[in-house]
Design a protein around this motif. Structure first.
Motif, PDB file in Angstrom:
ATOM      1  N   GLU A 302      -4.528   8.548   2.559  1.00 59.85           N
ATOM      2  CA  GLU A 302      -4.972   9.878   2.142  1.00 59.85           C
ATOM      3  C   GLU A 302      -3.763  10.669   1.625  1.00 59.85           C
ATOM      4  OE1 GLU A 302      -8.033  10.903   1.854  1.00 59.85           O
ATOM      5  OE2 GLU A 302      -8.701   8.940   2.562  1.00 59.85           O
ATOM      6  N   LEU A 303      -3.934  11.334   0.511  1.00 54.67           N
ATOM      7  CA  LEU A 303      -2.792  11.939  -0.174  1.00 54.67           C
ATOM      8  C   LEU A 303      -2.477  13.363   0.274  1.00 54.67           C
ATOM      9  CD1 LEU A 303      -3.651  10.653  -3.777  1.00 54.67           C
ATOM     10  CD2 LEU A 303      -2.127   9.613  -2.093  1.00 54.67           C
ATOM     11  N   ASP A 304      -3.352  13.962   1.084  1.00 55.13           N
ATOM     12  CA  ASP A 304      -3.208  15.380   1.450  1.00 55.13           C
ATOM     13  C   ASP A 304      -1.864  15.724   2.094  1.00 55.13           C
ATOM     14  OD1 ASP A 304      -5.695  15.728   0.470  1.00 55.13           O
ATOM     15  OD2 ASP A 304      -6.707  15.779   2.415  1.00 55.13           O
ATOM     16  N   GLY A 305      -1.337  14.828   2.919  1.00 53.95           N
ATOM     17  CA  GLY A 305      -0.143  15.172   3.684  1.00 53.95           C
ATOM     18  C   GLY A 305       1.175  14.926   2.985  1.00 53.95           C
ATOM     19  N   TYR A 306       1.138  14.498   1.721  1.00 51.14           N
ATOM     20  CA  TYR A 306       2.374  14.138   1.024  1.00 51.14           C
ATOM     21  C   TYR A 306       2.799  15.213   0.024  1.00 51.14           C
ATOM     22  CZ  TYR A 306       1.600   9.536   3.026  1.00 51.14           C
ATOM     23  OH  TYR A 306       1.410   8.494   3.909  1.00 51.14           O
ATOM     24  N   SER A 307       4.099  15.405  -0.056  1.00 55.40           N
ATOM     25  CA  SER A 307       4.660  16.371  -1.004  1.00 55.40           C
ATOM     26  C   SER A 307       5.266  15.685  -2.228  1.00 55.40           C
ATOM     27  CB  SER A 307       5.747  17.216  -0.334  1.00 55.40           C
ATOM     28  OG  SER A 307       5.235  17.874   0.806  1.00 55.40           O
ATOM     29  N   TRP A 308       5.639  14.418  -2.047  1.00 53.18           N
ATOM     30  CA  TRP A 308       6.294  13.669  -3.122  1.00 53.18           C
ATOM     31  C   TRP A 308       5.621  12.321  -3.333  1.00 53.18           C
ATOM     32  CZ3 TRP A 308      10.544  14.779  -6.278  1.00 53.18           C
ATOM     33  CH2 TRP A 308      11.268  15.930  -5.980  1.00 53.18           C
ATOM     34  N   LEU A 309       5.521  11.915  -4.627  1.00 51.13           N
ATOM     35  CA  LEU A 309       5.159  10.551  -5.003  1.00 51.13           C
ATOM     36  C   LEU A 309       6.405   9.916  -5.590  1.00 51.13           C
ATOM     37  CD1 LEU A 309       1.723  10.512  -6.889  1.00 51.13           C
ATOM     38  CD2 LEU A 309       2.380   9.077  -4.965  1.00 51.13           C
ATOM     39  N   CYS A 310       6.661   8.667  -5.243  1.00 47.11           N
ATOM     40  CA  CYS A 310       7.880   8.006  -5.693  1.00 47.11           C
ATOM     41  C   CYS A 310       7.524   6.651  -6.306  1.00 47.11           C
ATOM     42  CB  CYS A 310       8.808   7.833  -4.503  1.00 47.11           C
ATOM     43  SG  CYS A 310      10.467   7.367  -4.941  1.00 47.11           S
ATOM     44  N   VAL A 317       3.318   2.451 -11.372  1.00 46.86           N
ATOM     45  CA  VAL A 317       2.518   3.553 -11.929  1.00 46.86           C
ATOM     46  C   VAL A 317       1.130   3.045 -12.310  1.00 46.86           C
ATOM     47  CG1 VAL A 317       2.317   5.190 -13.836  1.00 46.86           C
ATOM     48  CG2 VAL A 317       4.545   4.803 -12.747  1.00 46.86           C
ATOM     49  N   ALA A 318       1.098   1.932 -13.045  1.00 48.79           N
ATOM     50  CA  ALA A 318      -0.179   1.396 -13.512  1.00 48.79           C
ATOM     51  C   ALA A 318      -1.086   1.004 -12.345  1.00 48.79           C
ATOM     52  CB  ALA A 318       0.070   0.193 -14.419  1.00 48.79           C
ATOM     53  N   HIS A 319      -0.525   0.354 -11.344  1.00 57.80           N
ATOM     54  CA  HIS A 319      -1.337  -0.077 -10.202  1.00 57.80           C
ATOM     55  C   HIS A 319      -1.791   1.113  -9.353  1.00 57.80           C
ATOM     56  CE1 HIS A 319      -1.272  -4.494 -10.272  1.00 57.80           C
ATOM     57  NE2 HIS A 319      -0.130  -4.347 -10.931  1.00 57.80           N
ATOM     58  N   PHE A 320      -0.989   2.158  -9.285  1.00 52.79           N
ATOM     59  CA  PHE A 320      -1.380   3.347  -8.529  1.00 52.79           C
ATOM     60  C   PHE A 320      -2.614   4.000  -9.153  1.00 52.79           C
ATOM     61  CE2 PHE A 320      -1.161   7.993  -8.008  1.00 52.79           C
ATOM     62  CZ  PHE A 320      -1.231   8.091  -6.620  1.00 52.79           C
ATOM     63  N   PHE A 321      -2.573   4.218 -10.460  1.00 48.74           N
ATOM     64  CA  PHE A 321      -3.707   4.880 -11.109  1.00 48.74           C
ATOM     65  C   PHE A 321      -4.931   3.970 -11.173  1.00 48.74           C
ATOM     66  CE2 PHE A 321      -0.309   7.722 -12.459  1.00 48.74           C
ATOM     67  CZ  PHE A 321      -0.919   8.949 -12.260  1.00 48.74           C
ATOM     68  N   SER A 322      -4.701   2.664 -11.216  1.00 56.24           N
ATOM     69  CA  SER A 322      -5.826   1.739 -11.148  1.00 56.24           C
ATOM     70  C   SER A 322      -6.522   1.831  -9.790  1.00 56.24           C
ATOM     71  CB  SER A 322      -5.335   0.307 -11.385  1.00 56.24           C
ATOM     72  OG  SER A 322      -6.394  -0.619 -11.266  1.00 56.24           O
ATOM     73  N   LYS A 323      -5.728   1.931  -8.710  1.00 52.41           N
ATOM     74  CA  LYS A 323      -6.321   2.072  -7.373  1.00 52.41           C
ATOM     75  C   LYS A 323      -7.063   3.399  -7.237  1.00 52.41           C
ATOM     76  CE  LYS A 323      -3.841  -0.927  -4.130  1.00 52.41           C
ATOM     77  NZ  LYS A 323      -5.042  -1.530  -3.546  1.00 52.41           N
ATOM     78  N   LEU A 324      -6.509   4.450  -7.827  1.00 56.07           N
ATOM     79  CA  LEU A 324      -7.202   5.744  -7.787  1.00 56.07           C
ATOM     80  C   LEU A 324      -8.601   5.624  -8.387  1.00 56.07           C
ATOM     81  CD1 LEU A 324      -4.556   8.467  -8.792  1.00 56.07           C
ATOM     82  CD2 LEU A 324      -5.525   8.044  -6.533  1.00 56.07           C
ATOM     83  N   ARG A 325      -8.682   4.918  -9.544  1.00 55.91           N
ATOM     84  CA  ARG A 325      -9.990   4.746 -10.194  1.00 55.91           C
ATOM     85  C   ARG A 325     -10.925   3.898  -9.339  1.00 55.91           C
ATOM     86  NH1 ARG A 325      -6.842   4.198 -14.872  1.00 55.91           N
ATOM     87  NH2 ARG A 325      -6.893   1.924 -14.646  1.00 55.91           N
ATOM     88  N   GLU A 326     -10.402   2.768  -8.851  1.00 58.12           N
ATOM     89  CA  GLU A 326     -11.231   1.852  -8.061  1.00 58.12           C
ATOM     90  C   GLU A 326     -11.771   2.536  -6.803  1.00 58.12           C
ATOM     91  OE1 GLU A 326      -9.027  -1.646  -7.168  1.00 58.12           O
ATOM     92  OE2 GLU A 326      -8.587  -2.066  -9.278  1.00 58.12           O
ATOM     93  N   GLU A 327     -10.936   3.373  -6.181  1.00 58.13           N
ATOM     94  CA  GLU A 327     -11.332   4.037  -4.938  1.00 58.13           C
ATOM     95  C   GLU A 327     -12.014   5.381  -5.191  1.00 58.13           C
ATOM     96  OE1 GLU A 327      -7.842   4.228  -2.483  1.00 58.13           O
ATOM     97  OE2 GLU A 327      -7.461   2.066  -2.650  1.00 58.13           O
ATOM     98  N   LEU A 331      -8.228  12.932  -9.474  1.00 57.72           N
ATOM     99  CA  LEU A 331      -6.849  13.220  -9.858  1.00 57.72           C
ATOM    100  C   LEU A 331      -6.374  14.576  -9.335  1.00 57.72           C
ATOM    101  CD1 LEU A 331      -6.668  11.940 -13.557  1.00 57.72           C
ATOM    102  CD2 LEU A 331      -5.624  10.912 -11.546  1.00 57.72           C
ATOM    103  N   ARG A 332      -7.309  15.452  -9.035  1.00 63.52           N
ATOM    104  CA  ARG A 332      -6.917  16.776  -8.533  1.00 63.52           C
ATOM    105  C   ARG A 332      -6.267  16.701  -7.151  1.00 63.52           C
ATOM    106  NH1 ARG A 332     -12.543  19.727  -9.922  1.00 63.52           N
ATOM    107  NH2 ARG A 332     -13.217  17.640  -9.244  1.00 63.52           N
ATOM    108  N   THR A 333      -6.425  15.550  -6.487  1.00 61.50           N
ATOM    109  CA  THR A 333      -5.766  15.387  -5.182  1.00 61.50           C
ATOM    110  C   THR A 333      -4.246  15.309  -5.328  1.00 61.50           C
ATOM    111  OG1 THR A 333      -6.008  12.977  -5.283  1.00 61.50           O
ATOM    112  CG2 THR A 333      -7.749  14.203  -4.173  1.00 61.50           C
ATOM    113  N   LEU A 334      -3.771  15.083  -6.561  1.00 65.67           N
ATOM    114  CA  LEU A 334      -2.329  15.032  -6.815  1.00 65.67           C
ATOM    115  C   LEU A 334      -1.739  16.407  -7.108  1.00 65.67           C
ATOM    116  CD1 LEU A 334      -2.172  11.879  -9.139  1.00 65.67           C
ATOM    117  CD2 LEU A 334      -1.956  11.989  -6.657  1.00 65.67           C
ATOM    118  N   SER A 335      -2.602  17.397  -7.162  1.00 66.80           N
ATOM    119  CA  SER A 335      -2.139  18.752  -7.483  1.00 66.80           C
ATOM    120  C   SER A 335      -1.099  19.238  -6.468  1.00 66.80           C
ATOM    121  CB  SER A 335      -3.331  19.717  -7.489  1.00 66.80           C
ATOM    122  OG  SER A 335      -2.903  21.028  -7.748  1.00 66.80           O
TER     123      SER A 335
END
Length: 514
Positions: A302-310, A317-327, A331-335
């Motif tokens: 869950e992305l809520d508790g994170y301040s940084w993506l590394c 990068v490609a696999h991260f956004f692919s997982k976002l789509r699959e799951e 994208l607003r969770t990255l705000s």
């Protein structure tokens, strides 16, 4: 709920380099769920498929094991009935000795929607790439294309195609023969026996429309001997007729690396990006990509508790956004999250998704990325590191020392394709330079050398993208030398790696001039 209906596209990849595919064919690849491909399709095309796409290798070259056509048909039907968009990717054109007609009939017989996307057949493209037009107003107003290989009898023996050679020899214009290298001497003999003049111009083009292309020109009578002397092997196209005496090629390559053969290793994506930059400098590129990035099955935290993506690579990068789509993550969770990247390549890939990096180190390695994030993050902030399994310890070590909390999430694993590695080990021996983009690539290549019980020739110079990569090379050289010379790029990017080779060539030329 009505089950989604699948569809199959029979896509011609064209002959040779990946960018010879049609726009429509590429569009199909970019949205398919499954791709069934053969051995004559450019490896870079598979990188154009979605990360979640299932890739199935169904064909090999002459005399190698191949999936039976009945099994290929069964797979096409099975995947389409699962409601998937399926691409059957073939070298050249599906309907020119590609058995596309058989596949289309099998699909139509089961009521499966299917469409054929034409490709540029090697019968036209390979001669053209060698400067031979198959038709020419002054000497050839017709072209005949045939396959010289056929399988017959109970034992399924492969032999020269039985045909009326007298009728074939009497035809005017150009003969283009595919799959004929194993019968070249017999083929030429039958044509001459049937009345074709022995002094008829002829040519053979090997690996047409690629950087590995080689060709031989001779007469029909001397062609087999000339080809054997030159060491040409399949896949190749045979041309017989007056046009084979023409030479309309663009000339020699230009650039700082013109005339050099450079082997590139790594994942298909990394190798393709590196190859493009090398070609711009005139190099002949040998594709030695044998690593594949396989996504892990673990769900993103869950992305809520994170301040940084590394991110430490474009693959990440490609696999991260692919997982976002699959799951189905919004994208607003990255705000509000800040993003750190290891270098320009990763930064560029991130921008393709509409996101811009907040931080990038001046030295593009894991050690400096860790130092930078540790200096920017507050003690109470938490970092989500998205990268390959078994990533560099330097990144997390620096965060540990700074007391920064983090999650090191394995997005994907790097796996070696053993068959491609075997090919890479053989092909790299023909190179002037062998380029590595990671320590894992060095180690896996070394494993391939051990498996094949061979070593690289001393004349092959190795260039590494960074100190860690070079360090791994130095470590394993103690047990199994890879080559005599090693270079290290000053900037840890594909551009830096190319510049490293250019500088070495300039230094060598200067030394010779002196």
């Amino acid at each position: 709920m009505e089950k989604k209906k699948g569809k199959v596209y029979l896509v011609g990849a064209g002959c040779g380099e990946a960018d010879l595919i049609t726009v429509r064919g590429l569009a199909c690849l970019r949205r398919c769920d499954v791709v069934l491909y053969d051995s004559l399709t450019a490896a870079q095309l598979l990188e154009q498929t979605p990360l979640s796409c299932e890739k199935i290798n169904v064909g090999k070259r002459y005399a190698g094991k191949a999936m039976p056509q009945e099994e290929i048909n069964r797979l096409l039907l099975e995947k389409a009935k699962e409601g998937k968009v399926v691409v059957r990717l073939k070298g050249g054109d599906p309907y020119v000795f590609g058995r596309g007609g058989e596949e289309m009939l099998a699909l139509q017989g089961e009521g499966i929607a299917c469409e054929e996307i034409p490709g540029i057949t090697s019968a036209i493209a390979a001669p053209a790439s060698a400067g031979i037009p198959v038709t020419h107003r002054q000497c050839s107003r017709m072209v005949t294309i045939l396959t010289a290989s056929s399988v017959s009898g109970e034992g399924k023996q492969e032999s020269l195609t039985p045909i009326d050679y007298k009728a074939l020899a009497s035809l005017e214009g150009t003969l283009v023969i595919l799959m004929g290298m194993h019968h070249l001497k017999e083929l030429a003999g039958k044509l001459m026996e049937a009345g074709k003049r022995g002094d008829t111009p002829a040519a053979v083009i090997m690996d047409g429309a690629t950087d590995r292309q080689r060709s031989v020109r001779a007469t029909l009578e001397t062609l087999a001997e000339a080809v054997e002397k030159a060491g040409l092997k399949p896949p190749a196209v045979i041309v017989i007729g007056e046009v084979a005496a023409l030479s309309l090629s663009a000339g020699t390559a230009q650039g700082e690396l013109a005339g050099l053969r450079v082997a590139v290793t790594g994942t298909e994506g990394f190798s393709a990006r590196l190859a493009e930059k090398l070609k711009e400098q005139g190099a002949s590129v040998i594709d030695c990509s044998f690593l594949r990035a396989v996504p892990t099955k673990e769900r993103l935290p869950e992305l809520d508790g994170y301040s940084w993506l590394c991110f430490t690579s474009p693959n990440g990068v490609a696999h991260f956004f692919s997982k976002l789509r699959e799951e189905k993550r919004d994208l607003r969770t990255l705000s509000g999250m800040r993003i750190a990247v290891i270098g320009p390549g990763t930064k560029s890939r991130l921008e393709e998704y509409g996101f811009y990096a907040d931080a990038m180190p001046s030295v593009y390695d894991a050690d400096h990325l860790g130092l930078l994030v540790a200096s920017l993050a507050e003690k109470e902030e938490k970092i989500l590191i998205c990268r390959a399994d078994k990533g560099s310890r330097e990144l997390t070590r620096n965060l540990d020392q700074a007391g920064i909390s983090y999650t090191d999430f394995p997005l994907y694993e790097l796996e070696a394709d053993r068959e491609k590695r075997r090919e890479a080990v053989r092909n790299a021996a023909e190179a002037d330079y062998l380029l590595f983009g990671s320590a894992s690539g060095v180690e896996t290549f070394r494993d391939g050398l051990l498996e094949e019980k061979t070593e690289l020739p001393e004349r092959v110079t190795i260039a590494c993208i960074g100190e860690k990569c070079a360090g791994k090379l130095q470590e394993i050289q103690l047990r199994n030398p890879l080559s005599g010379g090693t270079l290290v790029a000053e900037e840890f990017t594909t551009e830096g790696l190319v510049r490293c080779v250019i500088n070495e060539e300039k230094a060598r030329r200067t030394g010779k001039d002196a």
